[in-house]
Design an enzyme around this catalytic site. Structure first.
Site, short mmCIF file in Angstrom:
data_model
loop_
_atom_site.label_atom_id
_atom_site.label_comp_id
_atom_site.label_asym_id
_atom_site.label_seq_id
_atom_site.Cartn_x
_atom_site.Cartn_y
_atom_site.Cartn_z
CG HIS A 1 1.20 -10.86 -10.77
ND1 HIS A 1 -0.24 -10.44 -11.10
CD2 HIS A 1 1.66 -9.28 -11.10
CE1 HIS A 1 -0.06 -9.02 -11.79
NE2 HIS A 1 0.78 -7.99 -11.43
CG ASP B 1 4.17 -6.99 -13.53
OD1 ASP B 1 4.62 -8.39 -13.59
OD2 ASP B 1 3.05 -6.97 -13.81
CD GLU B 2 0.14 -4.67 -12.85
OE1 GLU B 2 -0.94 -3.37 -13.45
OE2 GLU B 2 -0.25 -5.65 -12.78
CB VAL B 3 6.34 -5.23 -7.00
CG1 VAL B 3 6.52 -5.91 -5.40
CG2 VAL B 3 6.64 -6.07 -7.38
#
Length: 530
Positions: A270, A323-325
């Site tokens: 992010h 997260d969310e890579v």
């Protein structure tokens, strides 16, 4: 983190509350109306009236209050009790509470994680002069006691005085969990400094003690980093920025109220906004996220940010996201793909490499690291053993984390994400961090929980009514002993409604209990009936 899922339609919750009299008692029912509910409460039947010149004394205290933490807290307490009403009634023939004596055993006022927040509050029914008594190990326990004391008091419109009902009171209290957090997100929408301070103030009313500041994300980078000044180019506009002095001011403001500030940079996934000032942090001009894993400059910038953080954010933890890579940019960018091959890595290996290298940098600056749960789900056995795993994707994770010997913070999105407007206060209240964790040693590894106010659809105009009163429901879950928590939310509806009205009286725009998060009142009527 991901934006809120599409809202599901819910039937409108209709809450019908019986009219109640006084600040602390239900009419006839004799309910204690404090929020969150203390560990132990006893009381009597005597009404007292606070002196217009209520005194703060410190007989028997070892705490000098050199920084004015206690004095300022006492002044704030008096202000939220009086609520700008004119207090000009006659005390003739009435029992008057002359002041509050606060005895703090520790002379230290450094706010550390796990600091003793316990207190004992007694309010006698007789004596001359009459003084309430607060005993606490630390000044931060005393702050909680002052908040509890404030909830015993209300303005008597007939007498034109501040009334304290049901003395004598004896309250013994301590938190169930040491970590009781609220996340705010200043990347998706900028939050002015006064708004952040108002959120901190509102946290203290329900005894939350960690402000998780998700400062930057892919959308914007509002915080000044002196060692890498072009990162600031990622701010939305010239005015939507924070200087490092602003950050220091926010941290000091929070600390004087017993609130730790947890800073987060969410890497590597992010971080698109970082490359606006330093394009070499992007894998390429057309594929900009996650940060370039192959470049030492990426980790130099992370080191610079965390070095600056260590001067400002004194909380023992720092949050590194993780997260969310989506690693697609690494595999389709030729030079990074070549680097992966040369180092014998696939994209999953590179993700692990990035997280672990960032952890080592944070540790070198004296921090212990919090990471979102994907890091544990993918390579939990490789994480630094002091890592705190932040659960958000759903239930069942905390039990796996503590079984592996790591610490955990619970924020499962189906229950404790405030941006999910269809998540009801009842769900916030009933969400139990220790579900399926019965081993006492493993239970101690659950540090607590956090409600998350992601910023995709909130800004300064609506943040408070989106946070409250649902965050308060979680706050009681995190503060009150398990055996004293309600097994059915219907038994606490009236008490939470009263607390919501108290927030409104104190200038906090808490939404009605009924309906969606941040919904408006459905019709005319008493605050207590919404």
């Amino acid at each position: 983190m991901a934006p809120a899922q599409r809202l599901r339609l819910l039937p409108v919750l209709v809450v019908v509350l019986a009219a109640v009299a006084g600040p602390c008692t239900g009419a006839g029912a004799g309910r204690v109306e404090l929020w969150p509910m203390p560990a132990s409460v006893s009381r009597g039947r005597q009404n007292l009236y606070l002196s217009r010149d209520l005194k703060l004394s410190a007989a028997g205290s070892n705490y000098s209050d050199g920084r004015g933490i206690l004095k300022e807290a006492f002044q704030r307490m008096v202000a939220v009790v009086e609520l700008d009403h004119v207090v000009n009634g006659s005390y003739q023939g009435l029992p008057v509470l002359a002041g509050v004596n606060v005895a703090v055993r520790s002379p230290d006022d450094k706010l550390n994680f796990g600091v003793d927040e316990s207190y004992k509050l007694t309010v006698p029914a007789a004596g001359n002069p009459l003084y309430a008594q607060i005993e606490a190990q630390t000044v931060f326990g005393a702050l909680h006691a002052l908040e509890t004391f404030s909830q015993l008091c209300s303005y008597d419109f007939n007498a034109r005085l501040i009334e304290l009902r049901s003395a004598p009171w004896t309250i013994l209290d301590r938190p169930r969990f040491p970590y009781r957090g609220l996340l705010i997100d200043t990347s998706r929408h900028y939050l002015p400094v006064p708004i952040i301070k108002s959120v901190i103030d509102s946290m203290t009313f329900s005894k939350l003690n960690v402000l998780h500041w998700h400062i930057v994300d892919e959308q914007s980078f509002p915080l000044e980093i002196p060692s890498y000044p072009k990162l600031w180019n990622g701010a939305y506009s010239y005015s939507e920025k924070y200087t490092m002095d602003d950050a220091i001011d926010i941290v000091q403001y929070a600390e004087k109220r017993g609130v730790n500030v947890l800073a987060e940079i969410d890497v590597p996934g992010h971080a698109l906004s970082w490359g606006i000032g330093y394009p070499s942090l992007w894998p390429s001009a057309t594929c900009k996220e996650p940060l370039d894993v192959s470049s030492d400059f990426t980790f130099q910038v992370i080191d610079g940010i965390l070095s600056e953080f260590s001067k400002v954010f004194k909380f023992k933890f720092v949050h590194l996201g993780g997260d969310e890579v989506d690693t697609n940019c690494w595999t389709i960018t030729p030079r990074i793909k070549t680097w992966l091959i040369q180092h014998g890595m696939n994209e999953s290996d590179a993700y692990r490499y990035f997280v672990l290298r960032a952890q080592k940098i944070a540790v070198s600056h004296g921090y212990e690291v919090i990471n979102w749960e994907e890091t544990f789900n993918n390579f939990g056995d490789k994480l630094d053993r002091k890592t705190v795993v932040h659960n958000w994707l759903g239930s069942g994770v905390a039990e796996k984390v503590v079984a592996a010997g790591l610490r955990c913070i619970v924020s499962n999105q189906d229950k404790w994400y405030l941006d999910h407007l269809d998540a009801t206060w009842e769900g916030f209240y009933m969400n139990e961090p220790l579900t399926n964790i019965s081993n006492p040693e493993q239970q101690r590894l659950v540090l607590g929980g956090e409600v998350c106010m992601w910023g995709e659809h909130i800004d300064a105009s609506d943040i408070q009514q989106t946070i409250w009163p649902r965050a308060a429901a979680a706050a009681e879950r995190l503060w009150t002993p398990f055996e004293k928590l309600a097994k059915n939310t219907r038994s606490v509806t009236a008490r939470l409604a009263r607390f919501r009205c108290l927030l409104n009286l104190r200038g906090v725009a808490a939404a009605p209990l009924a309906g969606y998060g941040r919904s408006a009142p459905s019709e005319p009527g008493s605050c207590l009936q919404q």
